[in-house]
Scaffold this active site. Structure first.
Site, PDB file in Angstrom:
ATOM      1  N   CYS A  88       1.121   1.930  -0.011  1.00  0.00           N
ATOM      2  CA  CYS A  88      -0.003   2.791  -0.127  1.00  0.00           C
ATOM      3  C   CYS A  88       0.432   4.180  -0.395  1.00  0.00           C
ATOM      4  O   CYS A  88       1.185   4.728   0.380  1.00  0.00           O
ATOM      5  CB  CYS A  88      -1.031   2.814   0.820  1.00  0.00           C
ATOM      6  SG  CYS A  88      -1.929   4.064   1.229  1.00  0.00           S
ATOM      7  N   TYR A 103      -0.364   0.239   4.721  1.00  0.00           N
ATOM      8  CA  TYR A 103       0.203  -0.654   3.730  1.00  0.00           C
ATOM      9  C   TYR A 103       1.370  -0.074   3.243  1.00  0.00           C
ATOM     10  O   TYR A 103       1.381   1.423   2.750  1.00  0.00           O
ATOM     11  CB  TYR A 103      -0.838  -0.703   2.546  1.00  0.00           C
ATOM     12  CG  TYR A 103      -2.284  -1.212   2.778  1.00  0.00           C
ATOM     13  CD1 TYR A 103      -2.628  -2.086   3.830  1.00  0.00           C
ATOM     14  CD2 TYR A 103      -3.391  -0.809   2.112  1.00  0.00           C
ATOM     15  CE1 TYR A 103      -3.740  -2.416   4.267  1.00  0.00           C
ATOM     16  CE2 TYR A 103      -4.480  -1.181   2.096  1.00  0.00           C
ATOM     17  CZ  TYR A 103      -4.890  -1.921   3.383  1.00  0.00           C
ATOM     18  OH  TYR A 103      -6.255  -2.462   3.389  1.00  0.00           O
ATOM     19  N   PHE A 114      -1.022   7.156  -0.150  1.00  0.00           N
ATOM     20  CA  PHE A 114      -1.409   8.134   0.929  1.00  0.00           C
ATOM     21  C   PHE A 114      -0.697   7.860   2.140  1.00  0.00           C
ATOM     22  O   PHE A 114      -0.431   8.766   3.022  1.00  0.00           O
ATOM     23  CB  PHE A 114      -3.099   7.908   1.104  1.00  0.00           C
ATOM     24  CG  PHE A 114      -3.839   8.058   0.077  1.00  0.00           C
ATOM     25  CD1 PHE A 114      -4.008   9.284  -0.404  1.00  0.00           C
ATOM     26  CD2 PHE A 114      -4.437   7.158  -0.671  1.00  0.00           C
ATOM     27  CE1 PHE A 114      -4.744   9.690  -1.482  1.00  0.00           C
ATOM     28  CE2 PHE A 114      -5.137   7.553  -1.891  1.00  0.00           C
ATOM     29  CZ  PHE A 114      -5.204   8.778  -2.273  1.00  0.00           C
ATOM     30  N   CYS A 115      -0.486   6.560   2.635  1.00  0.00           N
ATOM     31  CA  CYS A 115       0.373   6.239   3.711  1.00  0.00           C
ATOM     32  C   CYS A 115       1.960   6.897   3.589  1.00  0.00           C
ATOM     33  O   CYS A 115       2.422   7.501   4.570  1.00  0.00           O
ATOM     34  CB  CYS A 115       0.426   4.850   3.990  1.00  0.00           C
ATOM     35  SG  CYS A 115      -0.994   4.022   4.178  1.00  0.00           S
TER      36      CYS A 115
END
Length: 327
Positions: free
Chosen positions: A105, A102, A107-108
């Site tokens: 996101c 995403y 974490f991404c």
């Protein structure tokens, strides 16, 4: 190539700010020539900006200018070496890397910061947060998912650990204390910092819509999907953020964000990076999770009301442009 451009940029800015006592203002045409030199591929092209520069000065100021240039070049070289990337050898860089993500996101973006810093080319597949059709093939129904030469890696911190082992086999650990500090702050990112982001990004309906407008503008969505994702996603995340506030005992979203960023700046203790002269994995983790909010309202407020701005700017320079390639 980015390093050459960065060096030329600093040299140009330095020369343009000194005057009178043996140094001179840089003529606009010379500034253009200087910047274009960073894109030249041979020494003859690079000389095109340098010799006209020296010849344009009078003999009386030539010696002072030459001495000034030596000092400037020396300081520029030092600055460039501090903020230069160290890409791993080409033979150990993965050949086929695909990130399912995403756009907003944290974490991404933590994974992307690592890939960008080490100049690992990767493709991005934007996952529809409503249908998740792009990752139906995987048993792991979350993002990020990173495919590395056919191998599926999941969980952002685990992904970074596994990639580090692969591309940094000779990474030196200076001391147990340094390793503990890096690990401690990476854990802090996962266990604390990321939890104050969503309540800020989706603090109210206008900020939630701003975030999803950013998400849909960066994904490969059809017009109908963009509308659905933007409004349905913004509404859903607005209510999710309220639940997260309760779960993590957050009463004031902005205050929690400011406190977290100030805590990080305190940890730097006057250093350019937590890793010293160069970022370590903790620097990349903090930068990664903050990058998607930096130019949203929450991120602009963060930079305005905390001391994070200087460190963030240094990280932007050293991490550079995304090394992603078109899928």
């Amino acid at each position: 190539m980015r390093r050459a451009s960065f060096t030329s940029s600093i040299l140009s800015r330095t020369l343009s700010t000194v005057h009178d006592g043996g140094t001179v203002n840089l003529h606009p045409r010379l500034r253009v020539a200087l910047f274009s030199s960073s894109r030249a591929d041979n020494s003859n092209s690079r000389r095109h900006w340098f010799f006209p520069l020296l010849n344009s000065f009078s003999k009386s100021s030539g010696q002072a200018v030459s001495l000034g240039l030596v000092g400037v070049v020396a300081s520029v070289a030092t600055a460039a070496s501090v903020y230069a990337k160290e890409p791993p050898p080409a033979e150990i860089i993965p050949k086929d890397v695909v990130l399912y993500q995403y756009e907003a996101c944290p974490f991404c973006n933590k994974v992307k910061a690592f890939l960008d810093y080490y100049d690992i080319p990767y493709k991005v597949v934007e996952v529809n947060p409503i249908s998740k059709k792009e990752i139906k093939w995987s048993d792991y129904k979350k993002v990020p998912i990173l495919m590395v030469d056919g191998q599926q890696l999941v969980d952002s911190s685990a992904i970074i650990d596994q990639l580090s082992e692969k591309i940094l086999p000779g990474k030196a650990i200076i001391s147990v204390a340094d390793e503990d500090e890096e690990t401690k702050w990476r854990r802090w990112v996962d266990n604390h910092l990321v939890h104050v982001l969503s309540p800020n990004i989706y603090r109210n309906t206008s900020e939630a819509l701003e975030s999803f407008d950013y998400i849909t503008s960066n994904g490969n969505f059809s017009f109908t999907e963009k509308i659905t994702v933007k409004y349905a996603g913004a509404a859903a995340m607005y209510f999710v953020s309220k639940n997260l506030k309760k779960k993590y005992n957050i009463t004031d979203e902005r205050a929690a964000l400011y406190e977290a960023t100030e805590t990080w700046v305190d940890a730097l203790n006057g250093r350019n990076f937590l890793g010293g002269s160069k970022p370590n994995l903790a620097d990349l983790a903090v930068f990664g999770v903050l990058r998607p909010i930096r130019y949203l309202r929450s991120g602009r407020d963060m930079v305005e009301h905390t001391r994070i701005g200087e460190w963030y700017s240094r990280m932007e320079k050293v991490v550079g442009e995304p090394s992603r390639i078109k899928a």
